[in-house]
Design a protein around this motif. Structure first.
Motif, PDB file in Angstrom:
ATOM      1  N   GLY A 447      20.430 -28.330 -24.685  1.00 21.77           N
ATOM      2  CA  GLY A 447      20.267 -26.930 -25.035  1.00 21.77           C
ATOM      3  C   GLY A 447      21.505 -26.322 -25.638  1.00 21.77           C
ATOM      4  N   ASN A 448      22.574 -27.134 -25.767  1.00 27.51           N
ATOM      5  CA  ASN A 448      23.831 -26.596 -26.277  1.00 27.51           C
ATOM      6  C   ASN A 448      24.624 -27.707 -26.951  1.00 27.51           C
ATOM      7  OD1 ASN A 448      25.884 -24.813 -26.799  1.00 27.51           O
ATOM      8  ND2 ASN A 448      26.192 -24.188 -24.672  1.00 27.51           N
ATOM      9  N   GLY A 449      25.348 -27.365 -28.007  1.00 25.13           N
ATOM     10  CA  GLY A 449      26.198 -28.327 -28.685  1.00 25.13           C
ATOM     11  C   GLY A 449      25.432 -29.539 -29.189  1.00 25.13           C
ATOM     12  N   GLU A 450      26.142 -30.652 -29.315  1.00 29.31           N
ATOM     13  CA  GLU A 450      25.526 -31.871 -29.824  1.00 29.31           C
ATOM     14  C   GLU A 450      24.555 -32.492 -28.841  1.00 29.31           C
ATOM     15  OE1 GLU A 450      25.749 -33.222 -33.109  1.00 29.31           O
ATOM     16  OE2 GLU A 450      26.279 -31.109 -33.081  1.00 29.31           O
ATOM     17  N   GLU A 451      24.498 -31.965 -27.625  1.00 29.88           N
ATOM     18  CA  GLU A 451      23.526 -32.468 -26.665  1.00 29.88           C
ATOM     19  C   GLU A 451      22.099 -32.197 -27.133  1.00 29.88           C
ATOM     20  OE1 GLU A 451      23.031 -32.595 -21.831  1.00 29.88           O
ATOM     21  OE2 GLU A 451      24.955 -32.224 -22.786  1.00 29.88           O
ATOM     22  N   VAL A 452      21.921 -31.179 -27.978  1.00 31.63           N
ATOM     23  CA  VAL A 452      20.599 -30.919 -28.562  1.00 31.63           C
ATOM     24  C   VAL A 452      20.135 -32.139 -29.352  1.00 31.63           C
ATOM     25  CG1 VAL A 452      19.309 -29.473 -30.180  1.00 31.63           C
ATOM     26  CG2 VAL A 452      21.029 -28.439 -28.672  1.00 31.63           C
ATOM     27  N   VAL A 453      21.061 -32.780 -30.058  1.00 31.95           N
ATOM     28  CA  VAL A 453      20.741 -33.956 -30.861  1.00 31.95           C
ATOM     29  C   VAL A 453      20.608 -35.194 -29.986  1.00 31.95           C
ATOM     30  CG1 VAL A 453      21.654 -35.514 -32.638  1.00 31.95           C
ATOM     31  CG2 VAL A 453      21.814 -33.045 -32.946  1.00 31.95           C
ATOM     32  N   LEU A 454      21.464 -35.311 -28.986  1.00 32.27           N
ATOM     33  CA  LEU A 454      21.489 -36.516 -28.162  1.00 32.27           C
ATOM     34  C   LEU A 454      20.361 -36.578 -27.148  1.00 32.27           C
ATOM     35  CD1 LEU A 454      25.337 -36.673 -27.530  1.00 32.27           C
ATOM     36  CD2 LEU A 454      23.992 -38.251 -28.925  1.00 32.27           C
ATOM     37  N   ASP A 455      19.854 -35.414 -26.730  1.00 32.69           N
ATOM     38  CA  ASP A 455      18.800 -35.406 -25.717  1.00 32.69           C
ATOM     39  C   ASP A 455      17.738 -34.358 -26.036  1.00 32.69           C
ATOM     40  OD1 ASP A 455      17.255 -35.804 -23.502  1.00 32.69           O
ATOM     41  OD2 ASP A 455      18.786 -35.259 -22.030  1.00 32.69           O
ATOM     42  N   PRO A 456      16.973 -34.585 -27.119  1.00 34.19           N
ATOM     43  CA  PRO A 456      15.918 -33.632 -27.495  1.00 34.19           C
ATOM     44  C   PRO A 456      14.590 -33.933 -26.798  1.00 34.19           C
ATOM     45  CG  PRO A 456      16.138 -35.292 -29.194  1.00 34.19           C
ATOM     46  CD  PRO A 456      17.151 -35.641 -28.140  1.00 34.19           C
ATOM     47  N   ARG A 457      14.645 -34.260 -25.534  1.00 34.53           N
ATOM     48  CA  ARG A 457      13.480 -34.756 -24.798  1.00 34.53           C
ATOM     49  C   ARG A 457      12.286 -33.803 -24.801  1.00 34.53           C
ATOM     50  NH1 ARG A 457      15.596 -34.925 -18.626  1.00 34.53           N
ATOM     51  NH2 ARG A 457      17.429 -35.885 -19.610  1.00 34.53           N
ATOM     52  N   TYR A 458      12.531 -32.484 -24.890  1.00 37.28           N
ATOM     53  CA  TYR A 458      11.437 -31.519 -24.856  1.00 37.28           C
ATOM     54  C   TYR A 458      11.014 -31.049 -26.242  1.00 37.28           C
ATOM     55  CZ  TYR A 458      12.859 -31.274 -19.957  1.00 37.28           C
ATOM     56  OH  TYR A 458      13.198 -31.579 -18.665  1.00 37.28           O
ATOM     57  N   TYR A 459      11.778 -31.403 -27.267  1.00 39.08           N
ATOM     58  CA  TYR A 459      11.468 -30.947 -28.618  1.00 39.08           C
ATOM     59  C   TYR A 459      10.523 -31.900 -29.349  1.00 39.08           C
ATOM     60  CZ  TYR A 459      15.606 -28.282 -27.335  1.00 39.08           C
ATOM     61  OH  TYR A 459      16.511 -27.492 -26.661  1.00 39.08           O
ATOM     62  N   PHE A 460      10.488 -33.134 -28.907  1.00 33.19           N
ATOM     63  CA  PHE A 460       9.478 -34.102 -29.341  1.00 33.19           C
ATOM     64  C   PHE A 460       9.519 -35.251 -28.337  1.00 33.19           C
ATOM     65  CE2 PHE A 460      13.114 -36.209 -31.161  1.00 33.19           C
ATOM     66  CZ  PHE A 460      12.765 -37.558 -31.268  1.00 33.19           C
ATOM     67  N   PRO A 461       8.493 -36.092 -28.278  1.00 29.04           N
ATOM     68  CA  PRO A 461       8.470 -37.168 -27.277  1.00 29.04           C
ATOM     69  C   PRO A 461       9.470 -38.270 -27.607  1.00 29.04           C
ATOM     70  CG  PRO A 461       6.251 -36.601 -27.997  1.00 29.04           C
ATOM     71  CD  PRO A 461       7.205 -35.976 -28.978  1.00 29.04           C
ATOM     72  N   LEU A 462      10.659 -38.149 -27.061  1.00 32.18           N
ATOM     73  CA  LEU A 462      11.777 -39.028 -27.401  1.00 32.18           C
ATOM     74  C   LEU A 462      11.803 -40.306 -26.576  1.00 32.18           C
ATOM     75  CD1 LEU A 462      14.656 -39.487 -28.712  1.00 32.18           C
ATOM     76  CD2 LEU A 462      15.559 -38.303 -26.684  1.00 32.18           C
ATOM     77  N   ASN A 463      11.674 -40.159 -25.257  1.00 31.34           N
ATOM     78  CA  ASN A 463      11.838 -41.299 -24.362  1.00 31.34           C
ATOM     79  C   ASN A 463      11.128 -41.023 -23.044  1.00 31.34           C
ATOM     80  OD1 ASN A 463      13.545 -39.501 -22.948  1.00 31.34           O
ATOM     81  ND2 ASN A 463      15.360 -40.266 -23.993  1.00 31.34           N
ATOM     82  N   GLY A 464      11.449 -41.826 -22.031  1.00 33.06           N
ATOM     83  CA  GLY A 464      10.771 -41.681 -20.752  1.00 33.06           C
ATOM     84  C   GLY A 464      10.989 -40.362 -20.062  1.00 33.06           C
ATOM     85  N   ASN A 465      11.978 -39.576 -20.504  1.00 36.39           N
ATOM     86  CA  ASN A 465      12.175 -38.235 -19.951  1.00 36.39           C
ATOM     87  C   ASN A 465      11.202 -37.212 -20.526  1.00 36.39           C
ATOM     88  OD1 ASN A 465      14.371 -38.794 -18.187  1.00 36.39           O
ATOM     89  ND2 ASN A 465      15.726 -38.910 -19.969  1.00 36.39           N
ATOM     90  N   SER A 466      10.515 -37.582 -21.606  1.00 32.47           N
ATOM     91  CA  SER A 466       9.515 -36.690 -22.210  1.00 32.47           C
ATOM     92  C   SER A 466       8.177 -36.928 -21.516  1.00 32.47           C
ATOM     93  CB  SER A 466       9.408 -36.970 -23.714  1.00 32.47           C
ATOM     94  OG  SER A 466      10.656 -36.871 -24.351  1.00 32.47           O
ATOM     95  N   VAL A 467       8.108 -36.544 -20.245  1.00 28.51           N
ATOM     96  CA  VAL A 467       6.935 -36.884 -19.449  1.00 28.51           C
ATOM     97  C   VAL A 467       5.690 -36.121 -19.892  1.00 28.51           C
ATOM     98  CG1 VAL A 467       8.316 -37.567 -17.465  1.00 28.51           C
ATOM     99  CG2 VAL A 467       7.511 -35.204 -17.639  1.00 28.51           C
TER     100      VAL A 467
END
Length: 576
Positions: A447-467
């Motif tokens: 939700g802040n800084g480059e973490e938006v790019v590294l962990d966009p789990r809620y913005y599209f189905p990225l990985n296992g965290n996108s439940v």
């Protein structure tokens, strides 16, 4: 020293004593720097990275660490289909696995078919230290390639095969395995003499006599001779609070450090001999409500994937009341979105449907096609009342406290709701590995800084965290078999477009171009409205005893920045 965590979770260990990979985050989260690697050079436009390993490093049993250990991880673990049916995602570009080559005893080269723009940042994440965590001299005894009599050990330990043997002795990226082996050689500042067993009780770690870092005066680190972890039941935050008030916790900022507990901790800090430090959030929301868009029940799937249905649920939430009562007025109504002022801020994504309006909620639910019956309950396409069952991690009391309010708001517009708060390991099993759960609440993500790019789990189905869309992320990541336990399904066009944009982003070294691509992904997320947010995240807090030193007054709080790991816990010390 005492560090306390919830049962079934090894996050505290990862955060405190398990952060020593090839790369690491700077303490201020401003970028990554070499760690076990002394330096790194990029070439071929970001397709090749050459690491110079620090010479003289030893494993915790005194054996030397060098490039052969990195090659063992790559050639004998990653490339072994029995041990790694799915390769690590951070080693993949364009669905192709990178290669690792030994140049000499202290130089290794990672090369990729295309530029890997995020590679160094991904290596700094807490669980991506695998290249420097598999001690060849120790683990080869349990590997069939090196030990022709490995099956004798399998029989002795009454296991099913050599893979289980290898993993049981520490050869696994699974925290529940790698942290429960007390005698495995590691490069961390402390190693376990009494390993955690995954339940309640205590775990004890002692200083690694061969740890490779020294302070500015040449004194070997760590300063602390030992650590003690107390694992309590996930929902037993009262016991944690009492321990803090009694001066039994040296440092902690997880689990019980919630808004409701701060007043009593503030009142008791003088007697308890502790004070606060600030944790600055990086998450996109305090509580992310996720309906299972890939539900195996076709009726529930049809309902949950109806955007107007989700819009109606969002309008029905009285966010300000939830913030006032549960978050003690800390926060503001917000969807799941990057913070204001960020290069990734999207006003539509952040603010849409946050107004509390029963009238608008009913209108959206009517537009979704689900009318009320004579009892005021909305019925689905099968003619049955619509009901949503939430599975909640009881180690996150904020979520548990929010649920009765969510239930009341949604029942007021005709949606039946029930919820079950469960121990974390059961929650993990229910939500991460099944396709038949209805809904859950979680947080974290970028939700802040480059973490938006590294962990966009809620913005599209990225990985296992996108439940919220496990089948779509499994398709994106090319998962098969048991690795995609919820199933695999090609996503709809909008989701597919986001995935293609993210693939392009990952291959982009230029940060300005990455920002443009990420903003396109966020614009689609705003239109699709996958998940529902409650509140922007306010600053959090941790407690630290007055005689426990070198802890910063403020630090980021994130999974990717595994606080306090980047703040160098090996330099924390106790002195009155």
């Amino acid at each position: 020293m005492g560090v306390t965590g919830g049962s079934g979770s090894f996050s505290q260990i990862n955060r405190f004593q398990g952060y020593d990979g090839l790369m690491r985050w700077r303490p201020d989260y401003s970028g990554v720097i070499p760690n076990v690697a002394e330096k790194v050079q990029s070439s071929k436009g970001g397709a090749t990275y050459t690491f110079s390993l620090r010479q003289g490093i030893k494993w915790s049993d005194g054996e030397p660490f060098n490039a052969d250990d990195v090659l063992f991880w790559y050639e004998d673990v990653v490339l072994n289909k029995d041990l790694s049916p799915d390769p690590p995602a951070w080693m993949m570009i364009d669905n192709k696995l990178g290669k690792v080559r030994k140049i000499n005893d202290y130089e290794v080269e990672f090369s990729f078919a295309k530029p890997h723009g995020l590679f160094l940042e991904l290596l700094a994440e807490p669980t991506n230290d695998a290249p420097v965590r598999y001690a060849k001299h120790y683990l080869k005894k349990y590997h069939k390639k090196y030990n022709p009599k490995v099956n004798d050990l399998v029989k002795q330990e009454k296991l099913t095969d050599w893979v289980q043997l290898f993993q049981n002795h520490g050869g696994s990226d699974d925290d529940t395995v790698r942290w429960t082996v007390s005698n495995q050689p590691l490069l961390y500042p402390w190693t376990f003499t009494k390993a955690p067993d995954g339940g309640t009780g205590k775990a004890v770690a002692q200083r690694n006599p061969y740890y490779w870092k020294v302070d500015t005066q040449g004194r070997q680190l760590p300063y602390l001779d030992g650590l003690e972890y107390s694992f309590l039941a996930g929902s037993d935050t009262n016991s944690l609070t009492l321990m803090a008030l009694g001066g039994q916790i040296d440092m902690e900022d997880q689990f019980f450090c919630i808004p409701q507990n701060k007043p009593v901790l503030a009142d008791g800090r003088q007697k308890g001999g502790f004070d606060f430090y600030t944790t600055t959030p990086t998450e996109p929301n305090q509580a992310v409500i996720q309906l299972n868009l890939n539900h195996k029940d076709p009726v529930k799937r049809e309902i949950f994937t109806n955007k107007n249905f989700r819009i109606g649920l969002s309008y029905a939430l009285n966010r300000q009341e939830m913030i006032n009562l549960v978050l003690l007025k800390q926060g503001a109504p917000w969807q799941v979105a990057p913070s204001k002022g960020s290069a990734y801020y999207n006003e539509q994504l952040a603010t849409q449907y946050t107004e509390y309006s029963v009238a608008k909620a009913n209108s959206a639910l009517d537009q979704a096609g689900y009318k009320k019956n004579g009892s005021g309950v909305r019925v689905g396409p099968d003619g049955k009342p619509i009901s949503i069952a939430f599975d909640i991690d009881n180690g996150r009391p904020v979520f548990v406290d929010l649920m009765p309010m969510i239930k009341t708001y949604w029942q007021a517009v005709g949606i039946q709701v029930n919820f079950t708060a469960m121990e974390r390991s059961l929650w993990e099993e229910r939500v991460r590995t099944n396709a038949d759960f209805d809904a859950t609440i979680h947080r974290f993500g970028g939700g802040n800084g480059e973490e938006v790019v590294l962990d966009p789990r809620y913005y599209f189905p990225l990985n296992g965290n996108s439940v919220f869309a496990a089948k779509w992320q499994a398709w994106y990541n090319g998962l098969t078999g048991s690795s995609a336990s919820a199933g695999i399904e090609k996503p709809p066009a909008a989701v597919h477009k986001q995935m293609k944009l993210y693939d392009q982003l990952k291959q982009t070294v230029n940060t300005d171009q990455r920002t443009k691509l990420m903003n396109q992904i966020l614009a689609i997320a705003a239109d699709e409205f996958y998940v529902i947010g409650v509140s922007a995240v306010a600053d959090g807090y941790g407690i630290v005893r007055n005689d426990f030193h070198n802890v910063p007054k403020s630090m980021p709080n994130s999974y990717i920045y595994p606080n306090p790991g980047p703040c160098n816990p090996e330099q924390f010390y106790i002195a009155s």
